[in-house]
Design a protein around this motif. Structure first.
Motif, PDB file in Angstrom:
ATOM      1  N   ALA A 179       9.672   3.136  -0.141  1.00 33.94           N
ATOM      2  CA  ALA A 179       8.542   2.279   0.219  1.00 33.94           C
ATOM      3  C   ALA A 179       8.839   0.821  -0.105  1.00 33.94           C
ATOM      4  O   ALA A 179       8.565  -0.075   0.692  1.00 33.94           O
ATOM      5  CB  ALA A 179       7.287   2.739  -0.516  1.00 33.94           C
ATOM      6  N   VAL A 180       9.414   0.568  -1.271  1.00 31.07           N
ATOM      7  CA  VAL A 180       9.703  -0.807  -1.685  1.00 31.07           C
ATOM      8  C   VAL A 180      10.789  -1.434  -0.802  1.00 31.07           C
ATOM      9  O   VAL A 180      10.718  -2.609  -0.458  1.00 31.07           O
ATOM     10  CB  VAL A 180      10.120  -0.835  -3.179  1.00 31.07           C
ATOM     11  N   LEU A 207       0.818  -1.207   0.000  1.00 29.04           N
ATOM     12  CA  LEU A 207       0.000   0.000   0.000  1.00 29.04           C
ATOM     13  C   LEU A 207       0.854   1.260   0.000  1.00 29.04           C
ATOM     14  O   LEU A 207       0.467   2.281  -0.582  1.00 29.04           O
ATOM     15  CB  LEU A 207      -0.941   0.002   1.208  1.00 29.04           C
ATOM     16  N   ALA A 208       2.008   1.213   0.631  1.00 31.27           N
ATOM     17  CA  ALA A 208       2.908   2.371   0.625  1.00 31.27           C
ATOM     18  C   ALA A 208       3.375   2.668  -0.794  1.00 31.27           C
ATOM     19  O   ALA A 208       3.472   3.830  -1.197  1.00 31.27           O
ATOM     20  CB  ALA A 208       4.099   2.121   1.544  1.00 31.27           C
ATOM     21  N   THR A 209       3.635   1.638  -1.557  1.00 37.10           N
ATOM     22  CA  THR A 209       4.055   1.819  -2.953  1.00 37.10           C
ATOM     23  C   THR A 209       2.902   2.337  -3.806  1.00 37.10           C
ATOM     24  O   THR A 209       3.093   3.221  -4.641  1.00 37.10           O
ATOM     25  CB  THR A 209       4.588   0.495  -3.523  1.00 37.10           C
ATOM     26  N   VAL A 210       1.713   1.823  -3.581  1.00 27.77           N
ATOM     27  CA  VAL A 210       0.536   2.257  -4.337  1.00 27.77           C
ATOM     28  C   VAL A 210       0.284   3.750  -4.126  1.00 27.77           C
ATOM     29  O   VAL A 210      -0.145   4.453  -5.042  1.00 27.77           O
ATOM     30  CB  VAL A 210      -0.710   1.424  -3.925  1.00 27.77           C
ATOM     31  N   ARG A 245       1.369  10.079   3.872  1.00 24.29           N
ATOM     32  CA  ARG A 245       1.594  11.505   4.146  1.00 24.29           C
ATOM     33  C   ARG A 245       2.635  12.094   3.196  1.00 24.29           C
ATOM     34  O   ARG A 245       2.462  13.199   2.671  1.00 24.29           O
ATOM     35  CB  ARG A 245       2.023  11.698   5.598  1.00 24.29           C
ATOM     36  N   GLN A 246       3.717  11.359   2.956  1.00 26.22           N
ATOM     37  CA  GLN A 246       4.750  11.834   2.044  1.00 26.22           C
ATOM     38  C   GLN A 246       4.200  11.976   0.624  1.00 26.22           C
ATOM     39  O   GLN A 246       4.419  12.974  -0.045  1.00 26.22           O
ATOM     40  CB  GLN A 246       5.943  10.868   2.041  1.00 26.22           C
ATOM     41  N   SER A 247       3.476  10.968   0.186  1.00 30.50           N
ATOM     42  CA  SER A 247       2.944  10.968  -1.170  1.00 30.50           C
ATOM     43  C   SER A 247       1.884  12.044  -1.368  1.00 30.50           C
ATOM     44  O   SER A 247       1.874  12.736  -2.394  1.00 30.50           O
ATOM     45  CB  SER A 247       2.361   9.599  -1.489  1.00 30.50           C
TER      46      SER A 247
END
Length: 110
Positions: free
Chosen positions: A86-87, A12-15, A43-45
């Motif tokens: 993220a990855v 989900l972080a990558t998405v 938050r970063q994205s």
């Protein structure tokens, strides 16, 4: 943050970095599990996408290919930095603005 939580939140972080819709998808899918690693990258994205849209609007007012290409290269590098963080399972803050994004969007995930 333990390794299991990071492992579960990587997807989900990558998405969240893929599109602005990806931020919304990651946010709503993370509501039931409440993964802190995913919220960090959301938050970063979100901050990165909003900055992209605001600066993109400003840059579009200029008729300069050098400014436009510089804008694109700058944001491609920042998005790649976030995606790779993220990855790889790291909490990499976006250079220059990462602390600011974490501060203004701190209510996301609490």
């Amino acid at each position: 943050m333990d390794k299991n939580q990071v492992k579960e939140g990587k997807g989900l972080a990558t998405v969240a970095y893929l599109t602005i819709i990806g931020v919304l998808i990651a946010f709503f899918m993370n509501q039931e599990k409440r993964n802190d690693f995913t919220y960090f990258h959301i938050r970063q994205s979100l901050g990165l996408w909003l900055t992209y849209f605001v600066l993109g609007y400003v840059v579009s007012g200029f008729d300069s290919w050098m400014l436009t290409y510089s804008f694109w290269i700058f944001f491609i590098v920042l998005f790649l930095f976030g995606i790779l963080g993220a990855v790889s399972g790291r909490l990499n803050k976006i250079p220059l603005l990462g602390d600011f994004f974490q501060k203004i969007f701190k209510s996301l995930g609490n």
